[in-house]
Scaffold this motif. Structure first.
Motif, short mmCIF file in Angstrom:
data_model
loop_
_atom_site.label_atom_id
_atom_site.label_comp_id
_atom_site.label_asym_id
_atom_site.label_seq_id
_atom_site.Cartn_x
_atom_site.Cartn_y
_atom_site.Cartn_z
N GLY A 70 0.80 -1.22 0.00
CA GLY A 70 0.00 0.00 0.00
C GLY A 70 0.83 1.26 0.00
O GLY A 70 0.58 2.18 -0.79
N VAL A 71 1.86 1.31 0.87
CA VAL A 71 2.70 2.51 0.95
C VAL A 71 3.47 2.74 -0.34
O VAL A 71 3.52 3.85 -0.86
CB VAL A 71 3.68 2.39 2.14
CG1 VAL A 71 4.61 3.60 2.18
CG2 VAL A 71 2.91 2.28 3.46
N CYS A 72 4.06 1.67 -0.86
CA CYS A 72 4.83 1.80 -2.11
C CYS A 72 3.92 2.12 -3.29
O CYS A 72 4.34 2.80 -4.24
CB CYS A 72 5.60 0.50 -2.38
SG CYS A 72 6.97 0.22 -1.25
N GLY A 73 2.68 1.66 -3.23
CA GLY A 73 1.74 2.00 -4.30
C GLY A 73 1.47 3.50 -4.33
O GLY A 73 1.48 4.11 -5.41
N ILE A 74 1.25 4.08 -3.17
CA ILE A 74 1.02 5.53 -3.08
C ILE A 74 2.26 6.30 -3.53
O ILE A 74 2.17 7.27 -4.30
CB ILE A 74 0.64 5.92 -1.64
CG1 ILE A 74 -0.70 5.28 -1.25
CG2 ILE A 74 0.55 7.44 -1.50
CD1 ILE A 74 -1.06 5.46 0.19
N LEU A 75 3.42 5.87 -3.06
CA LEU A 75 4.67 6.56 -3.42
C LEU A 75 4.96 6.45 -4.91
O LEU A 75 5.45 7.40 -5.53
CB LEU A 75 5.84 5.96 -2.62
CG LEU A 75 5.82 6.22 -1.11
CD1 LEU A 75 6.91 5.44 -0.42
CD2 LEU A 75 5.96 7.72 -0.83
N THR A 76 4.64 5.29 -5.49
CA THR A 76 4.87 5.10 -6.93
C THR A 76 4.03 6.06 -7.75
O THR A 76 4.49 6.62 -8.75
CB THR A 76 4.56 3.65 -7.33
OG1 THR A 76 5.46 2.77 -6.65
CG2 THR A 76 4.73 3.46 -8.84
N VAL A 77 2.79 6.25 -7.32
CA VAL A 77 1.91 7.21 -8.03
C VAL A 77 2.52 8.61 -7.97
O VAL A 77 2.55 9.34 -8.98
CB VAL A 77 0.50 7.20 -7.40
CG1 VAL A 77 -0.34 8.33 -8.01
CG2 VAL A 77 -0.18 5.86 -7.62
N LEU A 78 3.02 8.98 -6.81
CA LEU A 78 3.61 10.32 -6.66
C LEU A 78 4.92 10.46 -7.43
O LEU A 78 5.12 11.45 -8.15
CB LEU A 78 3.85 10.62 -5.17
CG LEU A 78 2.60 10.66 -4.27
CD1 LEU A 78 3.00 10.85 -2.82
CD2 LEU A 78 1.65 11.76 -4.72
#
Length: 227
Positions: free
Chosen positions: A212-220
């Motif tokens: 979840g965290v890496c998914g959000i960071l990847t989008v950013l």
């Protein structure tokens, strides 16, 4: 016969049977290389090629299975909740670890694509390879990538992570279950998380959190890396 192949039940049944065969082979051999998902991909591809079944016919059932990807990923929150106290105690290392993992994954793809002068479309298709499929597809599509390439990259990354994770944990002597789980989840998403759960409940919880965290960071990060 063509009506049978075009039925959604054909694609669903073929996928389930192929995966169960992969699970049995994995249990019989005990080899990490005998990944059930990898074996299922090979078996399904072989059946489609030998029987000359169009992929579109198989995808009638495959599309139904794809609908469960996002809910299955969300279910990982259960294991995270059971380790909520551990999350509170290690929130800073978790955030830093996921940030470094996402930057390394996307940065390496960006650098290699520039080095080999690959097309911009290929680059943005490969950028989200280390996050779960629903997020990866969304990122790829928003940047003008090719969905098929993104899906293949995500699958290959997940399988490699699942196969190599136990070995790398031993080679680098990672004894902290939080660090091991975060590393697996950050680089090999849900497929790797299934292996992390085999290593331990804490590893599985941290790996699920990393998704979840890496998914959000990847989008950013994708907004900054891709022009």
């Amino acid at each position: 016969m063509s009506e049978l192949f075009s039925s959604p039940f054909f694609g669903i049944s073929l996928s389930i049977v192929a995966f169960l065969i992969g699970v049995r082979i994995r249990r019989r051999t005990g080899l990490e290389l005998c990944n059930p998902l990898l074996i299922a991909i090979v078996l399904v591809s072989a059946v489609l090629l030998v029987c000359r079944i169009p992929y579109e016919a198989y995808d009638q059932g495959g599309a139904v299975i794809n609908m469960f990807l996002a809910p299955a990923t969300a279910c990982l929150a259960v294991s995270i909740y059971t380790r909520i106290q551990l999350l509170r105690e290690n929130w800073l290392p978790i955030l830093v670890g996921c940030t470094v993992g996402s930057l390394t994954s996307m940065g390496s793809i960006y650098g290699l694509c520039r080095l080999f002068r690959l097309d911009q479309t290929i680059m943005v298709s490969l950028l989200p390879k280390s996050v779960t499929t629903p997020i990866a597809i969304s990122v790829s599509q928003s940047l003008g990538g090719i969905q098929a390439i993104t899906v293949v990259a995500v699958i290959i990354t997940g399988i490699l992570g699942s196969i190599l994770a136990p070995l790398l944990v031993k080679v680098f002597r990672i004894s902290d279950p939080v660090a091991a789980g975060l590393a697996i989840g950050a680089c090999s998403h849900a497929v790797g998380t299934s292996k992390a759960l085999e290593l331990g409940e804490t590893e599985g919880a941290m790996s699920g959190l990393a998704i979840g965290v890496c998914g959000i960071l990847t989008v950013l990060f994708s907004l900054l890396i891709a022009p």
